[in-house]
Design an enzyme around this catalytic site. Structure first.
Site, PDB file in Angstrom:
ATOM      1  N   GLY A  69       0.299  -1.250   0.233  1.00 47.26           N
ATOM      2  CA  GLY A  69       0.633   0.359   0.296  1.00 47.26           C
ATOM      3  C   GLY A  69       0.421   1.489   0.012  1.00 47.26           C
ATOM      4  O   GLY A  69       1.903   1.253  -0.156  1.00 47.26           O
ATOM      5  N   ALA A  72      -0.293   8.535   1.723  1.00 51.62           N
ATOM      6  CA  ALA A  72       0.164  10.668   1.328  1.00 51.62           C
ATOM      7  C   ALA A  72       1.679  10.632   2.487  1.00 51.62           C
ATOM      8  O   ALA A  72       2.029  11.385   2.219  1.00 51.62           O
ATOM      9  CB  ALA A  72      -0.433  11.399   1.877  1.00 51.62           C
ATOM     10  N   TYR A  73       1.295   9.285   3.082  1.00 55.47           N
ATOM     11  CA  TYR A  73       2.542   8.976   4.637  1.00 55.47           C
ATOM     12  C   TYR A  73       3.956   9.014   4.196  1.00 55.47           C
ATOM     13  O   TYR A  73       4.810   9.059   4.316  1.00 55.47           O
ATOM     14  CB  TYR A  73       1.672   8.917   5.595  1.00 55.47           C
ATOM     15  CG  TYR A  73       1.272   8.203   5.465  1.00 55.47           C
ATOM     16  CD1 TYR A  73       1.514   6.365   4.779  1.00 55.47           C
ATOM     17  CD2 TYR A  73      -0.125   7.150   5.457  1.00 55.47           C
ATOM     18  CE1 TYR A  73       1.227   5.102   4.800  1.00 55.47           C
ATOM     19  CE2 TYR A  73      -0.878   5.938   5.113  1.00 55.47           C
ATOM     20  CZ  TYR A  73      -0.571   5.015   3.761  1.00 55.47           C
ATOM     21  OH  TYR A  73      -0.317   4.142   4.268  1.00 55.47           O
ATOM     22  N   GLY A  74       3.764   7.792   3.202  1.00 58.62           N
ATOM     23  CA  GLY A  74       4.359   6.677   2.617  1.00 58.62           C
ATOM     24  C   GLY A  74       4.036   5.365   1.799  1.00 58.62           C
ATOM     25  O   GLY A  74       3.160   5.024   1.717  1.00 58.62           O
ATOM     26  N   ILE A  75       5.219   4.193   2.664  1.00 58.33           N
ATOM     27  CA  ILE A  75       4.612   3.214   1.524  1.00 58.33           C
ATOM     28  C   ILE A  75       4.711   2.053   3.342  1.00 58.33           C
ATOM     29  O   ILE A  75       4.896   2.198   3.740  1.00 58.33           O
ATOM     30  CB  ILE A  75       5.684   3.096   1.150  1.00 58.33           C
ATOM     31  CG1 ILE A  75       5.484   1.826   0.170  1.00 58.33           C
ATOM     32  CG2 ILE A  75       7.269   2.224   1.833  1.00 58.33           C
ATOM     33  CD1 ILE A  75       6.577   1.802  -1.110  1.00 58.33           C
ATOM     34  N   VAL A  76       3.202   0.915   2.849  1.00 59.03           N
ATOM     35  CA  VAL A  76       3.375   0.191   3.643  1.00 59.03           C
ATOM     36  C   VAL A  76       3.394  -1.242   2.637  1.00 59.03           C
ATOM     37  O   VAL A  76       3.629  -1.409   1.986  1.00 59.03           O
ATOM     38  CB  VAL A  76       2.396  -0.151   3.673  1.00 59.03           C
ATOM     39  CG1 VAL A  76       1.811  -1.868   5.096  1.00 59.03           C
ATOM     40  CG2 VAL A  76       1.402   1.822   4.451  1.00 59.03           C
ATOM     41  N   ASP A 188     -12.674   9.763  13.247  1.00 54.61           N
ATOM     42  CA  ASP A 188     -11.786   9.267  11.726  1.00 54.61           C
ATOM     43  C   ASP A 188     -12.077   7.801  10.847  1.00 54.61           C
ATOM     44  O   ASP A 188     -12.039   7.340  10.531  1.00 54.61           O
ATOM     45  CB  ASP A 188     -10.153   9.984  10.900  1.00 54.61           C
ATOM     46  CG  ASP A 188     -10.408  10.096   9.572  1.00 54.61           C
ATOM     47  OD1 ASP A 188     -11.153  10.383   8.716  1.00 54.61           O
ATOM     48  OD2 ASP A 188      -9.385  10.068   9.251  1.00 54.61           O
TER      49      ASP A 188
END
Length: 394
Positions: A69, A72-76, A188
């Site tokens: 995945g 916006a924060y980065g990658i998983v 959220d």
């Protein structure tokens, strides 16, 4: 809960549902063993090159590693912890300390999820310590690995039985009861924040926006996904309560039943209009919790007559409709609570108060009361990493 307790048969449920990892997995599958891996820092760490991104974790995360995945924060990536023999989802938060808001969000997520211990709340398995304390910019958090999320299931053409939807709803409420008992609002909730595995177990994730239930400052940092936002948030009420999460659950459940968002507003104004077109213009009595500006705004809107949920959604079980109507109540003071929702007749076959635990110690947001610098937040996250990896103390 492990798939028992009234859980529907799960064999085929996830089959077609595009899991979180579907797209990156296909890109990577060809050369999955070929993702370049290099030992670093005297063999204590291992660096992977994922589509040009450096992914540096402790050496216990052996190849193969799989991108699942991107946000916006980065990658998983999914990775295998060779010490515990567990597969985990490692989230890289790149440049985590570039601004205070992001750094605080990461710290909040770590502290909150570590405080929680519940089957329906995702668990953190590890926080990777930085190879060098003085150059610490990226944060790597390892979570338990799940197969997909509710957003992917809804978007897929996977058939879902009434029992599946009921069981998902029950687990969301069961997790929320625990979260609220810790004195925390999620704020959220949306389908992509509800993770699932092939056994139909559901876990709530992403606590970066969570808040203490007694806090009254309006949400200044991040915008909660509009479609699931309660009317009191749309109307800037600063006095919101746990009822905001219940509204989101009502929206999510109807999206699950209908396979499309209930209130897909284009903006604030359109969002309010959509929900009033369904639940009707609120009465004067229902406006009591709003400030004068918000009341004035509502009074000048066109009058909408409440629609019959049963007529609009004839395929939905009447008891489910009754529960959703109680969740999608304009006035948060009249909205059903999580406890009462769990005890609703629609969930009788699943509800078991002796198996719906609460959190024994309320979560403390004390660390947010101080104006922490990026360096102080970095130090706090470093300490969290050492709690998992004391041998990496520098």
């Amino acid at each position: 809960m492990e798939g028992g307790g009234g859980a529907p048969a799960a064999d085929a449920v996830m089959e077609d549902a595009a899991p979180q990892q579907q797209e990156p997995q296909q890109q990577a599958a060809m050369g999955i063993e070929n993702i370049p891996a290099t030992l670093s820092h005297g063999g204590r760490f291992i660096q992977y090159n994922i589509f040009g991104n450096i992914f540096e974790v402790t050496a216990k995360y052996r190849p193969p590693i799989m991108p699942i995945g991107k946000g916006a924060y980065g990658i998983v990536c999914s990775a295998h912890n060779s010490e515990t023999n567990e597969h985990v989802a490692v989230k890289k938060i790149a440049n985590a300390f570039d601004n205070k808001i992001d750094a605080k969000r990461t710290l909040r997520e770590i502290k909150l999820v570590r405080h929680m211990d519940h089957e329906n709340v995702v668990a953190i398995r590890d926080i990777v310590p930085p190879p060098q304390r003085e150059v610490f910019n990226d944060v790597y958090i390892a979570y338990e690995l799940m197969d997909t999320d509710l957003h992917q299931i809804i978007r897929s053409n996977q058939a879902l039985s009434e029992e599946h939807c009921q069981y998902f709803l029950y687990q969301i409420l069961r997790g929320l009861k625990y979260i609220h008992s810790a004195n925390v609002l999620h704020r959220d909730l949306k389908p992509s924040n509800l993770l699932l595995n092939a056994n139909c177990d559901l876990k709530i994730c992403d606590f970066g926006l969570a808040r203490v239930t007694s806090e009254t400052d309006f949400m200044t940092e991040y915008v909660v996904t509009r479609w699931y936002r309660a009317p009191e948030l749309l109307l800037n009420s600063s006095d919101y309560t746990a009822a905001i999460d219940v509204w989101s659950v009502g929206c999510i459940f109807m999206e699950l039943m209908d396979r499309k968002p209930l209130f897909p507003g284009r903006d604030h104004v359109h969002q309010l209009r959509l929900l009033m077109e369904l639940i009707g213009t609120p009465s004067e009595a229902d406006l009591g919790f709003l400030n004068e500006n918000a009341k004035r705004y509502i009074r000048q809107l066109p009058l909408y007559r409440r629609q019959s949920f049963q007529e609009k959604f004839p395929h939905v079980h009447p008891e489910a409709i009754d529960l959703v109507e109680k969740m999608l109540t304009f006035d948060p003071r009249q909205r059903i609570t999580v406890e009462n929702a769990l005890a609703h007749p629609y969930l009788t076959s699943l509800h078991d108060i002796s198996d719906e635990p609460v959190c024994t110690t309320p979560f403390s947001f004390d660390f947010e009361q101080h104006a922490l610098t990026e360096e102080q937040m970095k130090e706090l996250i470093y300490r969290e990493a050492l709690a998992f990896n004391p041998e990496y103390q520098q």
